[in-house]
Design an enzyme around this catalytic site. Sequence first.
Site, PDB file in Angstrom:
ATOM      1  N   ASP A 287      36.466 -34.294  35.756  1.00  0.00           N
ATOM      2  CA  ASP A 287      37.789 -33.678  35.539  1.00  0.00           C
ATOM      3  C   ASP A 287      37.740 -32.180  36.010  1.00  0.00           C
ATOM      4  OD1 ASP A 287      37.616 -36.031  34.098  1.00  0.00           O
ATOM      5  OD2 ASP A 287      39.158 -35.562  32.840  1.00  0.00           O
TER       6      ASP A 287
ATOM      7  N   GLU B  74      38.629 -47.028  37.761  1.00  0.00           N
ATOM      8  CA  GLU B  74      37.495 -47.580  36.814  1.00  0.00           C
ATOM      9  C   GLU B  74      38.166 -49.074  36.359  1.00  0.00           C
ATOM     10  OE1 GLU B  74      37.563 -45.000  33.704  1.00  0.00           O
ATOM     11  OE2 GLU B  74      36.039 -43.820  34.565  1.00  0.00           O
TER      12      GLU B  74
ATOM     13  N   LYS C 100      43.868 -48.291  38.438  1.00  0.00           N
ATOM     14  CA  LYS C 100      43.904 -47.290  37.494  1.00  0.00           C
ATOM     15  C   LYS C 100      44.556 -45.982  37.708  1.00  0.00           C
ATOM     16  CE  LYS C 100      41.337 -45.233  33.551  1.00  0.00           C
ATOM     17  NZ  LYS C 100      40.150 -45.163  32.878  1.00  0.00           N
ATOM     18  N   GLN C 101      43.801 -45.469  38.923  1.00  0.00           N
ATOM     19  CA  GLN C 101      44.148 -44.118  39.196  1.00  0.00           C
ATOM     20  C   GLN C 101      43.937 -43.822  40.494  1.00  0.00           C
ATOM     21  OE1 GLN C 101      40.550 -43.348  36.543  1.00  0.00           O
ATOM     22  NE2 GLN C 101      40.883 -41.322  37.446  1.00  0.00           N
TER      23      GLN C 101
HETATM   24  C1  BGC Z   1      39.429 -41.342  33.678  1.00  0.00           C
HETATM   25  C2  BGC Z   1      38.173 -40.673  34.374  1.00  0.00           C
HETATM   26  C3  BGC Z   1      38.163 -39.520  33.393  1.00  0.00           C
HETATM   27  C4  BGC Z   1      38.044 -39.573  32.070  1.00  0.00           C
HETATM   28  C5  BGC Z   1      38.148 -38.327  31.201  1.00  0.00           C
HETATM   29  C6  BGC Z   1      39.163 -41.709  32.213  1.00  0.00           C
HETATM   30  O1  BGC Z   1      40.051 -42.418  31.678  1.00  0.00           O
HETATM   31  O2  BGC Z   1      39.192 -42.651  34.333  1.00  0.00           O
HETATM   32  O3  BGC Z   1      38.451 -40.355  35.611  1.00  0.00           O
HETATM   33  O4  BGC Z   1      37.122 -38.719  33.832  1.00  0.00           O
HETATM   34  O5  BGC Z   1      39.155 -40.551  31.609  1.00  0.00           O
HETATM   35  O6  BGC Z   1      39.579 -37.720  31.597  1.00  0.00           O
END
Ligand code: BGC
Length: 772
Positions: free
Chosen positions: A358, A488, A601-602
Amino acid sequence: MKQYFKTDEWSVIEENFDPAHNKVSESVFSIGNGRMGQRANFEEQYSGKTLQGNYVAGIYYPDKTRVGWWKNGYPEYFAKVLNATNWIGIGIEIDYEILDLAQCEVLEFRRELNMKEGYLERSFTARLKSGKEVKVSSKRFCSIVNSETAVIRYSITPLNFDAKLKITPFLDADVKNEDSNYDEKFWDEVFKEAKYGQAFVTVRTKKTGFHLCTGMMFDIFQDGHKIEYQSQPIEKEKFVANKVSKTAAKGVETVIYKYVACITSENHEKETLPIICKQLLENAHAHGYENMLAEQAEAWGDKWKESDIIIDGDTAAQQGIRFNIFQLNQTYTGEDERLNIGPKGFTGEKYGGSTYWDTEAYCLPFYLATAPQKVARNLLIYRHKHLQKAIENAAKLGFNKGAALYPMVTMNGEECHNEWEITFEEIHRNGAIAFAIYDYVRYTGDESYLAEFGLDVLIGISRFWSQRITFSEQKQQYVMLGVTGPNEYENNINNNWYTNTIALWTMKYCLEAMEKLSKTSKSRLNEILKNLSFEKETETARWNSIIANMYLPSDEKLGIFLQQDGYLDKEQILVKDLPKEDRPLNQKWSWDRILRSCFIKQADVLQGIFLFEENFDIETIRRNYDFYEPRTVHESSLSPCVHAIIAAKLGDRDRAYEFYLRTSRLDIDDYNNDTEDGCHTTSMAGTWMSVVMGFGGMRVRNNELYFAPFLPNDWKSLSFKIRFRGNLLQIIINPNSILIKNISGNAISLSVFETKHSIESGKTKEIEHLNK
Ligand code: BGC
């Protein structure tokens, strides 16, 4: 989405007390100063639902890993930032009744996070079981002028009776983490002392041996006058207090000023902690609450002068962005290169306060543009210092010859995450660390960073990629198997387009950096290569071969990059067709079902498009956005900001605005129903990007700034400041024009859409939007 707090441009305000919402409020109203921070817990006792949390940057405990089935290569521990000494506590007893908002009737309640001046304020009127009514108000802050001190003003007034008060300011180090793996306490007592009007407690972390010394000193005022008092010192296990008995006639306000100092062995010799703590306290006490408060307001004023974003015409959007900027500035100040930014900052325990990708992928651009250059540089140096550990980490997984795999989650450079699909497979994080070096150099022009620190890291990461990538005889191309991408909700996939792309890019950039240094600092380059035993011919030959022949999955018919091999074999359902009751998927569906689905998810492919935008034409970006956006559930807070920026680029203004609002008010409106665990601090930097890079369309191109602005519909104007290579600029976007003020620095040349402009120092230029 709930709108619970009052909308205000400079404050977050809660106007009634809802015990069910208290943990969310505790997160949102958190305060901090980069060195320490805490949730908005009450000073007096509270027996209702609460997550007590005081955190000190860099002080952690390696909590022994707990897994159902141990796998070779798992890290020994999960580092946890510790719930540390509670310094806010002030016990209040009124005629033998304990003041506890869970046990009395709350007649009025107000809590305000004043972001302009940097303090937390709370006031309430409560009716005790006996029918006695009291009015209480408190104001506190962690000083950003002296980050080892904090202060509270706490007042109590009996409204309908003459009171016998017992006031007990305390320091309680007998605290534990809610998420400890074995329900252990992580602190041992070293020293304590309670005496007239002051008290100290020093504790030591188990295993890591950090010392934390906290001291308090207090004054009591009645009717505006400082009063003498008798105090009864109290010492218990890891706990010190002073109990003061005082009468207060009906209507008379009793005020307690509690000064606090909090220091650690990370910054001072262990033996000197009590002396330094005492000295700091005496200084704070002599300086006085009012002066400290005034200085705090001034210091926050200075921060806002350079990092504020002003949105005219949309109070909810304004409050959202200020809240994000405030939390980021409370979390990381960049003065100490050993520190970093945990996903929850100082607002909760989740994610252990550790460092994730992040920081590089989301936070760096914010600090690059709004803080002195050394702040972003320190974020990079943090990783440079961990290079050796990253090499050891890769070696544990079977890589060799200086290949570096940075951890997914870390406190001191060691991996501490233990889900195999993330620890071993979510290796794209390595790419983000390389990209951050490029981003820093691109933004600041500080090429010396490459020679000084950057190249070693780039080589370590490139070596990792070149070993992790294998040759497929069947495809006659290089492939990367068994990874987890940013999304993820897919594990152990082959050829994640994003990971393959960033791996390839890292090797290219590393070769370019070497080439550059061979011209500018040849001897330093040779020194680095020698230190790393770099076998130039063989290593670069392999990298070049991969670069020339890497497999990047795509679908020609749809004209899109494929998230991974076989993604299109999945049943293709869109998010809009999901029943509402199924969301969020991570709370409603089995993990198995999530993994089998096409839901994202993202940002994943879109994350790559965001980072490497200049490599793609607009139609390619559009096709990928149109395909992936409807399949994305945004169940990571890091996601909407990337979609906002791409939507803005594509001219989808309504969606860009919608994503912006979602990211900026994520915690204020508890959008994901999880703010009670803490705020989503790292994604707040993504919010900043969605304004500056989304609505402002800001990019760095060919060493210059570029803007492609637009204003969301109901906004009258948007204004932000940025630092860029010695210049401080203010950008004001109006419906039909953009004004650029060159506040300080030399004359600057930049582009708005495709036209070049030059602006003298101290001058403002108004440029009409060519693209309304
Ligand atoms: C995200 C990751 C992130 C982590 C901490 C997770 O839910 O999928 O990309 O690094 O949260 O923010």
